[in-house]
Design a protein around this motif. Structure first.
Motif, PDB file in Angstrom:
ATOM      1  N   LEU A  36       0.834  -1.205   0.000  1.00  0.00           N
ATOM      2  CA  LEU A  36       0.000   0.000   0.000  1.00  0.00           C
ATOM      3  C   LEU A  36       0.871   1.259   0.000  1.00  0.00           C
ATOM      4  CD1 LEU A  36      -2.709  -1.158   2.568  1.00  0.00           C
ATOM      5  CD2 LEU A  36      -3.063  -0.749   0.126  1.00  0.00           C
ATOM      6  N   SER A  41      -0.858   4.743  -1.000  1.00  0.00           N
ATOM      7  CA  SER A  41      -2.021   4.724  -0.097  1.00  0.00           C
ATOM      8  C   SER A  41      -1.508   4.798   1.342  1.00  0.00           C
ATOM      9  CB  SER A  41      -2.855   3.456  -0.313  1.00  0.00           C
ATOM     10  OG  SER A  41      -3.290   3.353  -1.650  1.00  0.00           O
ATOM     11  N   GLN A  44      -3.878   4.064   4.554  1.00  0.00           N
ATOM     12  CA  GLN A  44      -4.188   2.632   4.645  1.00  0.00           C
ATOM     13  C   GLN A  44      -2.948   1.841   5.049  1.00  0.00           C
ATOM     14  OE1 GLN A  44      -6.539   1.011   1.271  1.00  0.00           O
ATOM     15  NE2 GLN A  44      -6.760   3.138   0.627  1.00  0.00           N
ATOM     16  N   LYS A  47      -2.323   2.190   8.751  1.00  0.00           N
ATOM     17  CA  LYS A  47      -3.256   1.360   9.531  1.00  0.00           C
ATOM     18  C   LYS A  47      -2.709  -0.065   9.668  1.00  0.00           C
ATOM     19  CE  LYS A  47      -7.319   0.198  11.394  1.00  0.00           C
ATOM     20  NZ  LYS A  47      -7.181  -1.263  11.494  1.00  0.00           N
ATOM     21  N   GLN A  48      -2.193  -0.616   8.586  1.00  0.00           N
ATOM     22  CA  GLN A  48      -1.604  -1.958   8.630  1.00  0.00           C
ATOM     23  C   GLN A  48      -0.410  -1.992   9.583  1.00  0.00           C
ATOM     24  OE1 GLN A  48      -2.821  -4.701   6.681  1.00  0.00           O
ATOM     25  NE2 GLN A  48      -4.500  -3.300   6.276  1.00  0.00           N
TER      26      GLN A  48
END
Length: 216
Positions: A36, A41, A44, A47-48
Protein backbone atom coordinates in the motif's frame (compact mmCIF):
# COMPACT_ATOMS: atom_id res chain seq x y z
CA UNK A 1 0.68 -7.61 -9.21
CA UNK A 2 -0.12 -5.75 -5.99
CA UNK A 3 -3.80 -6.69 -5.81
CA UNK A 4 -3.03 -10.41 -6.09
CA UNK A 5 -0.22 -10.17 -3.56
CA UNK A 6 -2.45 -8.40 -1.03
CA UNK A 7 -5.12 -11.09 -1.53
CA UNK A 8 -2.60 -13.89 -0.90
CA UNK A 9 -1.06 -12.06 2.07
CA UNK A 10 -4.49 -11.76 3.66
CA UNK A 11 -5.05 -15.49 3.12
CA UNK A 12 -1.73 -16.16 4.80
CA UNK A 13 -2.73 -13.94 7.71
CA UNK A 14 -5.94 -15.92 8.22
CA UNK A 15 -3.94 -19.17 8.29
CA UNK A 16 -1.49 -17.71 10.81
CA UNK A 17 -4.38 -16.58 13.01
CA UNK A 18 -6.04 -20.01 12.86
CA UNK A 19 -2.71 -21.58 13.87
CA UNK A 20 -2.30 -19.15 16.77
CA UNK A 21 0.82 -17.58 15.24
CA UNK A 22 0.37 -13.88 16.08
CA UNK A 23 3.83 -12.89 14.84
CA UNK A 24 3.22 -14.50 11.44
CA UNK A 25 -0.14 -12.75 11.17
CA UNK A 26 1.48 -9.40 12.02
CA UNK A 27 4.20 -9.96 9.43
CA UNK A 28 1.49 -10.51 6.81
CA UNK A 29 0.06 -7.11 7.81
CA UNK A 30 3.47 -5.54 7.26
CA UNK A 31 3.69 -7.02 3.76
CA UNK A 32 0.31 -5.54 2.86
CA UNK A 33 1.40 -2.23 4.39
CA UNK A 34 4.52 -2.21 2.22
CA UNK A 35 2.47 -2.74 -0.93
CA UNK A 36 0.00 0.00 0.00
CA UNK A 37 2.94 2.32 0.71
CA UNK A 38 4.38 1.64 -2.76
CA UNK A 39 0.98 2.53 -4.25
CA UNK A 40 0.91 5.81 -2.32
CA UNK A 41 -2.02 4.72 -0.10
CA UNK A 42 -0.28 6.12 2.97
CA UNK A 43 -3.16 6.21 5.46
CA UNK A 44 -4.19 2.63 4.65
CA UNK A 45 -0.56 1.58 4.85
CA UNK A 46 -0.15 3.21 8.27
CA UNK A 47 -3.26 1.36 9.53
CA UNK A 48 -1.60 -1.96 8.63
CA UNK A 49 1.65 -0.92 10.31
CA UNK A 50 -0.12 0.34 13.45
CA UNK A 51 -2.01 -2.95 13.81
CA UNK A 52 1.20 -4.95 13.32
CA UNK A 53 3.11 -2.73 15.76
CA UNK A 54 0.53 -3.40 18.50
CA UNK A 55 1.06 -7.16 18.14
CA UNK A 56 4.86 -6.96 17.98
CA UNK A 57 4.93 -4.79 21.11
CA UNK A 58 2.63 -7.20 22.97
CA UNK A 59 4.76 -10.27 22.18
CA UNK A 60 8.07 -8.44 22.70
CA UNK A 61 9.44 -8.82 19.15
CA UNK A 62 11.81 -5.86 19.39
CA UNK A 63 13.46 -6.26 15.98
CA UNK A 64 10.05 -6.30 14.33
CA UNK A 65 8.95 -3.29 16.40
CA UNK A 66 11.98 -1.40 15.16
CA UNK A 67 11.27 -2.33 11.52
CA UNK A 68 7.65 -1.15 11.72
CA UNK A 69 8.53 2.06 13.55
CA UNK A 70 10.93 2.92 10.71
CA UNK A 71 8.20 2.26 8.16
CA UNK A 72 5.84 4.63 9.98
CA UNK A 73 8.58 7.27 9.82
CA UNK A 74 8.86 6.65 6.08
CA UNK A 75 5.11 7.30 5.69
CA UNK A 76 5.39 10.66 7.43
CA UNK A 77 8.45 11.50 5.32
CA UNK A 78 6.65 10.59 2.08
CA UNK A 79 3.76 12.83 3.15
CA UNK A 80 6.14 15.72 3.74
CA UNK A 81 5.55 15.60 7.51
CA UNK A 82 9.19 15.95 8.49
CA UNK A 83 8.67 16.81 12.15
CA UNK A 84 6.40 13.81 12.62
CA UNK A 85 8.96 11.58 10.87
CA UNK A 86 11.76 12.51 13.29
CA UNK A 87 10.07 10.84 16.29
CA UNK A 88 9.74 7.30 14.84
CA UNK A 89 13.18 7.58 13.24
CA UNK A 90 14.62 8.39 16.68
CA UNK A 91 12.71 5.44 18.16
CA UNK A 92 14.26 3.13 15.56
CA UNK A 93 17.68 4.60 16.39
CA UNK A 94 17.11 3.85 20.08
CA UNK A 95 16.23 0.21 19.37
CA UNK A 96 19.27 -0.26 17.14
CA UNK A 97 21.53 1.23 19.83
CA UNK A 98 20.09 -1.19 22.38
CA UNK A 99 20.50 -4.18 20.03
CA UNK A 100 23.87 -2.93 18.72
CA UNK A 101 22.62 -3.35 15.15
CA UNK A 102 25.23 -1.39 13.21
CA UNK A 103 23.58 -1.81 9.81
CA UNK A 104 20.33 -0.55 11.28
CA UNK A 105 22.11 2.42 12.85
CA UNK A 106 23.59 3.43 9.51
CA UNK A 107 20.10 3.47 8.01
CA UNK A 108 18.69 5.36 10.99
CA UNK A 109 21.27 8.13 10.65
CA UNK A 110 20.45 8.41 6.96
CA UNK A 111 16.70 8.60 7.64
CA UNK A 112 17.18 11.32 10.23
CA UNK A 113 19.46 13.20 7.86
CA UNK A 114 16.74 13.22 5.19
CA UNK A 115 14.12 14.47 7.66
CA UNK A 116 16.43 17.19 9.02
CA UNK A 117 17.27 18.23 5.46
CA UNK A 118 13.55 18.60 4.80
CA UNK A 119 13.28 20.81 7.90
CA UNK A 120 16.11 23.02 6.65
CA UNK A 121 18.57 21.86 9.32
CA UNK A 122 21.46 21.31 6.92
CA UNK A 123 24.08 21.23 9.68
CA UNK A 124 22.16 18.50 11.53
CA UNK A 125 21.59 16.59 8.29
CA UNK A 126 25.28 16.78 7.43
CA UNK A 127 26.23 15.44 10.86
CA UNK A 128 23.82 12.51 10.49
CA UNK A 129 25.05 11.62 6.99
CA UNK A 130 28.64 11.66 8.21
CA UNK A 131 27.73 9.29 11.05
CA UNK A 132 25.92 7.07 8.56
CA UNK A 133 28.97 6.97 6.29
CA UNK A 134 31.26 6.13 9.22
CA UNK A 135 29.12 3.12 10.18
CA UNK A 136 28.78 1.85 6.59
CA UNK A 137 32.57 2.06 6.27
CA UNK A 138 33.00 0.29 9.62
CA UNK A 139 30.85 -2.70 8.60
CA UNK A 140 32.22 -2.78 5.05
CA UNK A 141 28.90 -2.03 3.34
CA UNK A 142 30.34 -0.40 0.23
CA UNK A 143 26.98 -0.03 -1.47
CA UNK A 144 25.68 1.89 1.55
CA UNK A 145 28.85 3.99 1.54
CA UNK A 146 28.39 4.87 -2.13
CA UNK A 147 24.78 5.97 -1.59
CA UNK A 148 25.73 8.03 1.47
CA UNK A 149 28.61 9.74 -0.32
CA UNK A 150 26.06 10.80 -2.93
CA UNK A 151 23.74 12.11 -0.20
CA UNK A 152 26.62 14.15 1.23
CA UNK A 153 27.22 15.60 -2.21
CA UNK A 154 23.56 16.66 -2.35
CA UNK A 155 23.87 18.46 0.97
CA UNK A 156 26.99 20.33 -0.13
CA UNK A 157 25.15 21.48 -3.26
CA UNK A 158 22.45 22.87 -0.97
CA UNK A 159 25.04 24.75 1.10
CA UNK A 160 26.71 26.07 -2.06
CA UNK A 161 30.01 24.26 -1.42
CA UNK A 162 30.30 22.95 -4.96
CA UNK A 163 33.93 21.82 -4.67
CA UNK A 164 33.05 19.59 -1.72
CA UNK A 165 29.95 18.36 -3.51
CA UNK A 166 31.97 17.37 -6.57
CA UNK A 167 34.46 15.48 -4.39
CA UNK A 168 31.75 13.38 -2.77
CA UNK A 169 29.94 12.72 -6.04
CA UNK A 170 33.17 11.52 -7.65
CA UNK A 171 33.88 9.21 -4.69
CA UNK A 172 30.34 7.85 -4.84
CA UNK A 173 30.54 7.22 -8.59
CA UNK A 174 33.97 5.61 -8.36
CA UNK A 175 32.85 3.24 -5.62
CA UNK A 176 29.60 2.37 -7.42
CA UNK A 177 31.59 1.44 -10.53
CA UNK A 178 34.16 -0.49 -8.51
CA UNK A 179 31.49 -2.76 -7.00
CA UNK A 180 29.37 -2.83 -10.19
CA UNK A 181 26.48 -1.07 -8.43
CA UNK A 182 24.91 0.17 -11.67
CA UNK A 183 21.66 1.26 -10.03
CA UNK A 184 23.71 3.65 -7.91
CA UNK A 185 25.65 5.26 -10.77
CA UNK A 186 23.01 7.66 -12.18
CA UNK A 187 22.68 9.64 -8.93
CA UNK A 188 26.26 10.93 -8.60
CA UNK A 189 26.32 11.54 -12.37
CA UNK A 190 23.23 13.71 -11.96
CA UNK A 191 24.89 15.38 -8.97
CA UNK A 192 27.98 16.18 -11.00
CA UNK A 193 25.64 17.69 -13.59
CA UNK A 194 24.10 19.85 -10.87
CA UNK A 195 27.48 21.19 -9.77
CA UNK A 196 28.45 22.03 -13.36
CA UNK A 197 25.07 23.64 -13.97
CA UNK A 198 25.48 25.79 -10.86
CA UNK A 199 28.91 26.86 -12.16
CA UNK A 200 27.45 27.86 -15.53
CA UNK A 201 28.97 24.95 -17.50
CA UNK A 202 25.81 23.99 -19.37
CA UNK A 203 27.56 21.79 -21.93
CA UNK A 204 29.33 19.81 -19.22
CA UNK A 205 26.16 19.55 -17.15
CA UNK A 206 24.17 18.23 -20.12
CA UNK A 207 26.83 15.57 -20.74
CA UNK A 208 26.50 14.30 -17.16
CA UNK A 209 22.70 14.35 -17.28
CA UNK A 210 22.70 12.41 -20.56
CA UNK A 211 25.01 9.76 -19.08
CA UNK A 212 22.71 9.48 -16.06
CA UNK A 213 19.61 9.19 -18.26
CA UNK A 214 21.23 6.56 -20.49
CA UNK A 215 22.05 4.42 -17.45
CA UNK A 216 18.50 4.77 -16.10
Amino acid sequence: QSKKTIEISNQARELYISAGDRRGAARALVMVGDLLFDEGSYEQSKKQFDDALFVFQEIGARKSVRAVVERIGNIFYAQGKMREAVKPYNEALKYDHEMNDLRGLAGDYGNLANALDGLGDLKGALNMQQQSLAVFNQIGDRRGSSATLNNLGNLYVETGELGEARKYYEQSLSLAREITYRRGEPYPLEGLGDTLFAQGDLVGARKQYEQSLALC
